[in-house]
Motif scaffolding. Structure first.
Motif, PDB file in Angstrom:
ATOM      1  N   LEU A   1      -5.695   5.988   5.750  1.00  0.00           N
ATOM      2  CA  LEU A   1      -4.915   6.681   4.981  1.00  0.00           C
ATOM      3  C   LEU A   1      -5.345   7.265   3.684  1.00  0.00           C
ATOM      4  O   LEU A   1      -6.186   6.754   2.860  1.00  0.00           O
ATOM      5  CB  LEU A   1      -3.636   6.220   4.873  1.00  0.00           C
ATOM      6  N   HIS A   2      -4.677   8.447   3.064  1.00  0.00           N
ATOM      7  CA  HIS A   2      -5.174   8.770   1.951  1.00  0.00           C
ATOM      8  C   HIS A   2      -4.109   8.173   0.704  1.00  0.00           C
ATOM      9  O   HIS A   2      -4.608   7.941  -0.341  1.00  0.00           O
ATOM     10  CB  HIS A   2      -5.017  10.374   1.661  1.00  0.00           C
ATOM     11  N   TRP A   3      -2.962   8.169   1.001  1.00  0.00           N
ATOM     12  CA  TRP A   3      -2.175   7.463   0.018  1.00  0.00           C
ATOM     13  C   TRP A   3      -0.481   6.956   0.686  1.00  0.00           C
ATOM     14  O   TRP A   3      -0.325   7.238   1.922  1.00  0.00           O
ATOM     15  CB  TRP A   3      -1.573   8.479  -0.792  1.00  0.00           C
ATOM     16  N   ALA A   4       0.009   6.000   0.092  1.00  0.00           N
ATOM     17  CA  ALA A   4       1.242   5.419   0.493  1.00  0.00           C
ATOM     18  C   ALA A   4       1.933   5.218  -0.665  1.00  0.00           C
ATOM     19  O   ALA A   4       1.539   4.884  -1.616  1.00  0.00           O
ATOM     20  CB  ALA A   4       1.007   4.280   1.530  1.00  0.00           C
ATOM     21  N   GLN A   5       3.398   5.093  -0.557  1.00  0.00           N
ATOM     22  CA  GLN A   5       4.292   4.605  -1.339  1.00  0.00           C
ATOM     23  C   GLN A   5       5.482   4.186  -1.030  1.00  0.00           C
ATOM     24  O   GLN A   5       5.787   4.310   0.271  1.00  0.00           O
ATOM     25  CB  GLN A   5       4.389   5.937  -2.457  1.00  0.00           C
ATOM     26  N   GLY A   6       6.309   3.349  -1.665  1.00  0.00           N
ATOM     27  CA  GLY A   6       7.322   2.909  -1.207  1.00  0.00           C
ATOM     28  C   GLY A   6       8.196   1.958  -2.336  1.00  0.00           C
ATOM     29  O   GLY A   6       7.720   1.686  -3.206  1.00  0.00           O
ATOM     30  N   ALA A   7       9.339   1.622  -1.692  1.00  0.00           N
ATOM     31  CA  ALA A   7      10.215   0.837  -2.484  1.00  0.00           C
ATOM     32  C   ALA A   7      10.822  -0.569  -1.779  1.00  0.00           C
ATOM     33  O   ALA A   7      11.273  -0.072  -0.303  1.00  0.00           O
ATOM     34  CB  ALA A   7      11.516   1.685  -3.127  1.00  0.00           C
ATOM     35  N   VAL A   8      10.849  -1.576  -2.135  1.00  0.00           N
ATOM     36  CA  VAL A   8      11.482  -2.656  -1.586  1.00  0.00           C
ATOM     37  C   VAL A   8      12.524  -3.431  -2.347  1.00  0.00           C
ATOM     38  O   VAL A   8      12.376  -3.827  -3.360  1.00  0.00           O
ATOM     39  CB  VAL A   8      10.282  -3.814  -1.256  1.00  0.00           C
ATOM     40  N   PRO A   9      13.498  -3.493  -1.708  1.00  0.00           N
ATOM     41  CA  PRO A   9      14.833  -4.206  -2.332  1.00  0.00           C
ATOM     42  C   PRO A   9      14.554  -5.651  -2.457  1.00  0.00           C
ATOM     43  O   PRO A   9      14.147  -6.308  -1.375  1.00  0.00           O
ATOM     44  CB  PRO A   9      15.874  -3.714  -1.477  1.00  0.00           C
ATOM     45  N   THR A  10      14.725  -6.188  -3.539  1.00  0.00           N
ATOM     46  CA  THR A  10      14.699  -7.767  -3.549  1.00  0.00           C
ATOM     47  C   THR A  10      15.993  -8.415  -4.334  1.00  0.00           C
ATOM     48  O   THR A  10      16.573  -7.531  -4.914  1.00  0.00           O
ATOM     49  CB  THR A  10      13.502  -8.328  -4.388  1.00  0.00           C
ATOM     50  N   PRO A  11      16.236  -9.651  -4.195  1.00  0.00           N
ATOM     51  CA  PRO A  11      17.544  -9.994  -5.008  1.00  0.00           C
ATOM     52  C   PRO A  11      17.137  -9.899  -6.529  1.00  0.00           C
ATOM     53  O   PRO A  11      18.264  -9.788  -7.309  1.00  0.00           O
ATOM     54  CB  PRO A  11      17.366 -11.616  -4.650  1.00  0.00           C
ATOM     55  N   HIS A  12      16.028  -9.592  -7.067  1.00  0.00           N
ATOM     56  CA  HIS A  12      15.867  -9.469  -8.606  1.00  0.00           C
ATOM     57  C   HIS A  12      15.847  -7.906  -8.896  1.00  0.00           C
ATOM     58  O   HIS A  12      15.930  -7.603  -9.978  1.00  0.00           O
ATOM     59  CB  HIS A  12      14.696  -9.937  -8.902  1.00  0.00           C
ATOM     60  N   GLY A  13      15.686  -7.001  -7.861  1.00  0.00           N
ATOM     61  CA  GLY A  13      15.810  -5.855  -8.028  1.00  0.00           C
ATOM     62  C   GLY A  13      14.808  -5.147  -7.262  1.00  0.00           C
ATOM     63  O   GLY A  13      14.178  -5.655  -6.521  1.00  0.00           O
ATOM     64  N   THR A  14      14.389  -3.922  -7.563  1.00  0.00           N
ATOM     65  CA  THR A  14      13.518  -3.119  -6.513  1.00  0.00           C
ATOM     66  C   THR A  14      12.025  -3.282  -6.921  1.00  0.00           C
ATOM     67  O   THR A  14      11.700  -3.053  -8.230  1.00  0.00           O
ATOM     68  CB  THR A  14      13.810  -1.643  -6.520  1.00  0.00           C
ATOM     69  N   ILE A  15      11.142  -3.401  -6.283  1.00  0.00           N
ATOM     70  CA  ILE A  15       9.843  -3.547  -6.258  1.00  0.00           C
ATOM     71  C   ILE A  15       9.261  -1.984  -5.799  1.00  0.00           C
ATOM     72  O   ILE A  15       9.617  -1.784  -4.465  1.00  0.00           O
ATOM     73  CB  ILE A  15       9.055  -4.664  -5.775  1.00  0.00           C
ATOM     74  N   THR A  16       8.545  -1.231  -6.440  1.00  0.00           N
ATOM     75  CA  THR A  16       7.888  -0.141  -6.028  1.00  0.00           C
ATOM     76  C   THR A  16       6.434  -0.195  -6.392  1.00  0.00           C
ATOM     77  O   THR A  16       5.872  -0.967  -7.192  1.00  0.00           O
ATOM     78  CB  THR A  16       8.393   1.202  -6.946  1.00  0.00           C
ATOM     79  N   ALA A  17       5.860   0.305  -5.485  1.00  0.00           N
ATOM     80  CA  ALA A  17       4.321   0.436  -5.242  1.00  0.00           C
ATOM     81  C   ALA A  17       3.853   1.892  -4.462  1.00  0.00           C
ATOM     82  O   ALA A  17       4.678   2.403  -3.837  1.00  0.00           O
ATOM     83  CB  ALA A  17       3.728  -0.550  -4.355  1.00  0.00           C
ATOM     84  N   SER A  18       2.903   2.251  -5.241  1.00  0.00           N
ATOM     85  CA  SER A  18       2.104   3.503  -4.972  1.00  0.00           C
ATOM     86  C   SER A  18       0.717   3.371  -4.999  1.00  0.00           C
ATOM     87  O   SER A  18       0.071   2.864  -5.902  1.00  0.00           O
ATOM     88  CB  SER A  18       2.837   4.692  -5.804  1.00  0.00           C
ATOM     89  N   TRP A  19      -0.154   3.827  -3.952  1.00  0.00           N
ATOM     90  CA  TRP A  19      -1.385   3.829  -4.005  1.00  0.00           C
ATOM     91  C   TRP A  19      -2.150   4.959  -3.441  1.00  0.00           C
ATOM     92  O   TRP A  19      -1.532   5.770  -2.636  1.00  0.00           O
ATOM     93  CB  TRP A  19      -1.981   2.745  -3.311  1.00  0.00           C
ATOM     94  N   ARG A  20      -3.287   5.335  -3.908  1.00  0.00           N
ATOM     95  CA  ARG A  20      -3.838   6.372  -3.503  1.00  0.00           C
ATOM     96  C   ARG A  20      -5.411   6.195  -3.606  1.00  0.00           C
ATOM     97  O   ARG A  20      -6.086   5.541  -4.369  1.00  0.00           O
ATOM     98  CB  ARG A  20      -3.784   7.645  -4.552  1.00  0.00           C
ATOM     99  N   ARG A  21      -6.178   6.755  -2.402  1.00  0.00           N
ATOM    100  CA  ARG A  21      -7.376   6.735  -2.277  1.00  0.00           C
ATOM    101  C   ARG A  21      -8.221   7.675  -2.460  1.00  0.00           C
ATOM    102  O   ARG A  21      -7.934   8.968  -1.709  1.00  0.00           O
ATOM    103  CB  ARG A  21      -7.932   5.852  -0.633  1.00  0.00           C
ATOM    104  N   THR A  22      -9.022   7.974  -3.112  1.00  0.00           N
ATOM    105  CA  THR A  22      -9.964   9.264  -3.220  1.00  0.00           C
ATOM    106  C   THR A  22     -11.602   8.683  -3.318  1.00  0.00           C
ATOM    107  O   THR A  22     -11.885   7.553  -3.235  1.00  0.00           O
ATOM    108  CB  THR A  22      -9.618   9.631  -4.661  1.00  0.00           C
ATOM    109  N   ALA A  23     -12.330   9.940  -3.495  1.00  0.00           N
ATOM    110  CA  ALA A  23     -13.654   9.546  -3.380  1.00  0.00           C
ATOM    111  C   ALA A  23     -14.170   8.836  -4.640  1.00  0.00           C
ATOM    112  O   ALA A  23     -15.370   8.487  -4.381  1.00  0.00           O
ATOM    113  CB  ALA A  23     -14.401  10.878  -3.257  1.00  0.00           C
ATOM    114  N   HIS A  24     -13.312   8.710  -5.617  1.00  0.00           N
ATOM    115  CA  HIS A  24     -13.715   8.217  -6.678  1.00  0.00           C
ATOM    116  C   HIS A  24     -13.401   6.537  -6.858  1.00  0.00           C
ATOM    117  O   HIS A  24     -13.661   5.974  -7.830  1.00  0.00           O
ATOM    118  CB  HIS A  24     -13.607   8.919  -8.101  1.00  0.00           C
ATOM    119  N   GLY A  25     -12.554   6.147  -5.924  1.00  0.00           N
ATOM    120  CA  GLY A  25     -11.898   4.934  -5.965  1.00  0.00           C
ATOM    121  C   GLY A  25     -10.538   4.692  -5.447  1.00  0.00           C
ATOM    122  O   GLY A  25     -10.121   5.516  -4.549  1.00  0.00           O
TER     123      GLY A  25
END
Length: 754
Positions: A663-687
């Motif tokens: 995949l080229h990219w993904a992102q999302g949110a995860v609910p937790t008892p402490h609040g929401t964790i968010t993550a986003s990643w992207r893959r390119t030719a440079h890293g």
């Protein structure tokens, strides 16, 4: 999770043979409706134009996840179109679109006889729904006919021809089969046990009449009359009764999005499948029905809080809580709606049924059918333990763990008492009379069951530590190592490169055995790779991964497509440390192929209980097409592709370890008892760049994939890995596939592989 269940009358050896025959049979063909002309509002698409569900060329856009949500924003929904009309021996006059609330006037259905000659009108809700249908009855003949509504999750199994569904069309035209033993594949349909009667008072018309019984899962609703006369009908609607405590079912607390439109749809269909299985505990089905008994879903789940939801195995049927189904449904719930009350209530209701010797029944003991199965499923005792461990890990609810800790120790002791009967040190449930299995009957010493037990022991070791019982923790951990070693010495076939089904069936190397051996860490790196290669080489078919290779010489072990172990296999492939990315890419390919195939058919919004080798629902008209145990990819895409998983109770500690799988990219949110964790990643030719945000009270381990290369890694702009080692006192390590940074505090962070 109704599958090959043997001891009760409905799952007797005779019925099991019928099921196995159904799994091998190609469905005889879909019953086709006469469609209205494709013009005007009646031909509207089931989903809005230009959205991901209707546009084959739709391109996902970062942040734009809401168009994928299938759940309604409220609890009243309307049909999307008139699928078909058929006057048969009667007539239809007026505009059928009046049933959609479009235009003025009504549609008149006139019958000259009974239900076998009545006109039919079929409504399409555009996706799986459930609840109570309402219809406006504007007028009626002096002696009005009865108004019935039939339900089906698919066009293929809506009974419209004389031979469909073992003769169902003569009694319930347009229905599929939701009730055991009437019309089960291979058994005749002898009375109407599926349609609902909408009762009204002819002296008080016009009036809106509402079904007095819920129908748990359907996409299509067919209206027909029973008796001569006519009715004038107007707007119809549905009170959406699934997920009843979610005021806005579409308001997800967790979400996922990636560069792959198909994977995104699969994630949301899995989430919606579990919502479709979430109901109040007074809406279960009690079997067996007596001949002539009409359809109803009003039994009570024993031990459940009547004011809170439960998560049933399937929307259409069985409509009871099952341990194995919850193993998938509960994590899906934690990651999407965060409806933990529904999970708590379901787990507690099952835990309250524990028997004196520690055995825990697999399902809610609703009706004689379930009572007959009280000791059938030894496998599901392992899921009881797993479900409570997952609950503690995702929620951090120590009070809930303490409440059920004695039940967990008794259940584990029962499993150990069974294992102790074997000189080889492995579990087999034959002597206990508990050989029932999610997919096939095997009373032997299985890789699959014993791998689940190893995971139980490791989980119990951790839970015992949380409970302050270090001595028991050590005992559980040591026992886990002993059983794992026994599996590898007795069930691993080095010449084949795969794990056997069991000691008693050495020539079969099934999907569940090999996937769970990988997921539970029993297989070493080389074994894991060889096992996955074996499955890919021998057991992949047109529609996904089969339960066993078609070349398996044992005639009693038949291949079919099963969502539960297919979910295990996809997750196992995503978990492998493969620098080339081949295994991870195959994991995503499996998800696209098998779950994409389900979405390409009816109901096009939820996932099936099983499929046969021809890609049709595996128990034909009886198959549940909104079955929660099939939603595994929703968990895998969040926890492995996005990479967010709890490692401490309630996400006090967590990992974000992405797997890109091409995949080229993904992102999302995860609910937790402490609040929401968010993550986003992207893959390119440079890293590769990972961006995260975590709430206070948490600490994480972040990682970026390296593709097996020496890369420089920076955390928030500071170099922490120079390509070969950690620098600047950073807590960074590498396994050749990822570079990991431990102890990352709460807040916003960016980890980049250059």
């Amino acid at each position: 999770m109704t599958v090959t269940r043997t001891p009760s009358p409905s799952h007797s050896p005779r019925t099991s043979r019928v099921r196995r025959a159904c799994l091998a049979a190609v469905a005889s063909g879909a019953a086709l409706f006469a469609l209205l002309p494709a013009s005007g509002p009646a031909a509207a698409a089931p989903h809005p134009a230009r959205g991901p569900w209707s546009d084959a060329h739709y391109m996902p856009h970062p942040g734009d996840w809401r168009p994928y949500v299938l759940a309604p924003s409220g609890h009243t929904v309307a049909p999307r179109r008139i699928l078909s009309t058929d006057p048969r021996g009667g007539s239809l006059s007026g505009d059928p679109r009046a049933l959609l609330g479009q235009g003025r006037g009504t549609v008149r259905l006139t019958s000259t006889g009974d239900r076998t000659t009545s006109p039919l009108v079929t409504l399409d809700f555009g996706k799986e729904v459930g609840g109570r249908v309402s219809i406006r009855v504007a007028g009626a003949s002096a002696t009005p006919p009865k108004l019935h509504v039939c339900f089906s999750e698919s066009r293929q199994y809506a009974a419209t021809t004389p031979t469909a569904n073992s003769g169902e069309a003569a009694y319930a035209p347009g229905c599929d089969t939701a009730n055991i033993w009437n019309g089960y594949p291979g058994q005749p349909y002898t009375y109407d046990s599926d349609s609902h009667t909408l009762t009204f008072d002819p002296s008080h018309l016009p009036a809106t009449v509402t079904d007095q019984q819920i129908r748990g899962g359907f996409r299509y609703a067919t209206l027909f009359l029973d008796g001569p006369g006519w009715l004038d009908l107007g707007a119809s609607s549905l009170r959406f009764d699934a997920a009843p405590k979610q005021a806005d079912p579409a308001a997800y607390k967790g979400w996922f999005l990636s560069s792959d439109n198909e994977l995104n749809k699969i994630w949301y269909a899995g989430a919606y499948t579990v919502q479709m299985d979430t109901w109040m505990p007074g809406t279960a089905k009690s079997w067996p029905y007596t001949p002539g008994e009409p359809d109803h879903a009003d039994a009570v789940i024993p031990g459940a809080d009547p004011g809170k939801e439960v998560i049933l195995d399937g929307a259409k049927r069985d409509r009871v809580v099952w341990q194995g189904d919850l193993a998938v449904q509960a994590p899906v719930t934690y990651l999407t709606t965060d409806d933990t009350d529904a999970v708590d209530n379901s787990l507690s209701s099952l835990a309250g049924q524990q028997l004196a010797d520690g055995f825990v029944p697999a399902e809610s003991l609703v009706g004689q059918h379930n009572q007959d199965e009280i000791r059938t499923y030894g496998e599901y005792v392992t899921w009881f333990v797993q479900n409570h461990y997952d609950h503690w890990l995702y929620t951090g609810d120590s009070a809930y763990l303490k409440k059920w800790w004695p039940a967990l120790t008794r259940a584990t002791a029962w499993l150990e008492s069974v294992r102790q009967q074997d000189p080889g040190g492995l579990i087999a449930f034959g002597n206990a009379g508990s050989c029932g299995h999610y997919g096939y009957s095997d009373c032997g010493h299985e890789t699959y069951v014993n791998a689940l037990y190893v995971r139980n022991l490791r989980d119990m070791a951790r839970l015992a530590t949380a409970e302050g019982d270090k001595a028991s923790s050590g005992t559980y951990a040591e026992r886990a190592d002993v059983v794992a070693a026994a599996i590898n010495s007795q069930l691993w076939d080095a010449s084949t490169g795969a794990y056997r089904l069991s000691r008693e069936t050495p020539g079969a190397y099934p999907q569940d055995a090999n996937a769970t051996a990988v997921l539970t860490g029993i297989a070493g790196p080389d074994q894991a790779t060889r096992a996955m290669d074996y499955l890919h080489r021998t057991s992949w078919g047109t529609y996904g991964a089969l339960t066993v290779a078609p070349s398996t010489p044992n005639a009693s072990i038949k291949p079919f497509y099963e969502p539960l172990p297919s979910g295990f296999e996809a997750s196992a492939r995503l978990s492998l440390a493969d620098p080339s990315g081949t295994q991870q890419a195959r994991g995503l390919d499996l998800i696209r192929t098998f779950w994409g195939h389900q979405l390409a058919g009816d109901p096009g919004s939820t996932f099936w209980e099983k499929a046969d080798t021809a890609g049709n629902p595996g128990i034909q008209q009886f198959t549940s097409l909104a079955h929660g145990w099939a939603s595994g990819p929703t968990v895998s895409l969040t926890s492995q592709v996005l990479g967010v998983t709890p490692t401490g109770p309630g996400y006090a500690s967590y990992d974000i370890v992405p797997v890109d799988g091409g995949l080229h990219w993904a992102q999302g949110a995860v609910p937790t008892p402490h609040g929401t964790i968010t993550a986003s990643w992207r893959r390119t030719a440079h890293g590769f760049t990972l961006t995260t945000r975590a709430p206070h009270g948490t600490s994480g381990r972040l990682a970026v994939p390296t593709g097996g290369k020496h890369v420089r890694v920076t955390l928030d702009g500071r170099t922490v890995w120079n390509g070969t080692r950690a620098v600047g006192h950073a807590h960074a390590t590498s396994d050749g596939v990822h570079v990991y940074v431990d102890g990352v505090p709460a807040g916003h962070h960016t980890l980049t592989a250059h």
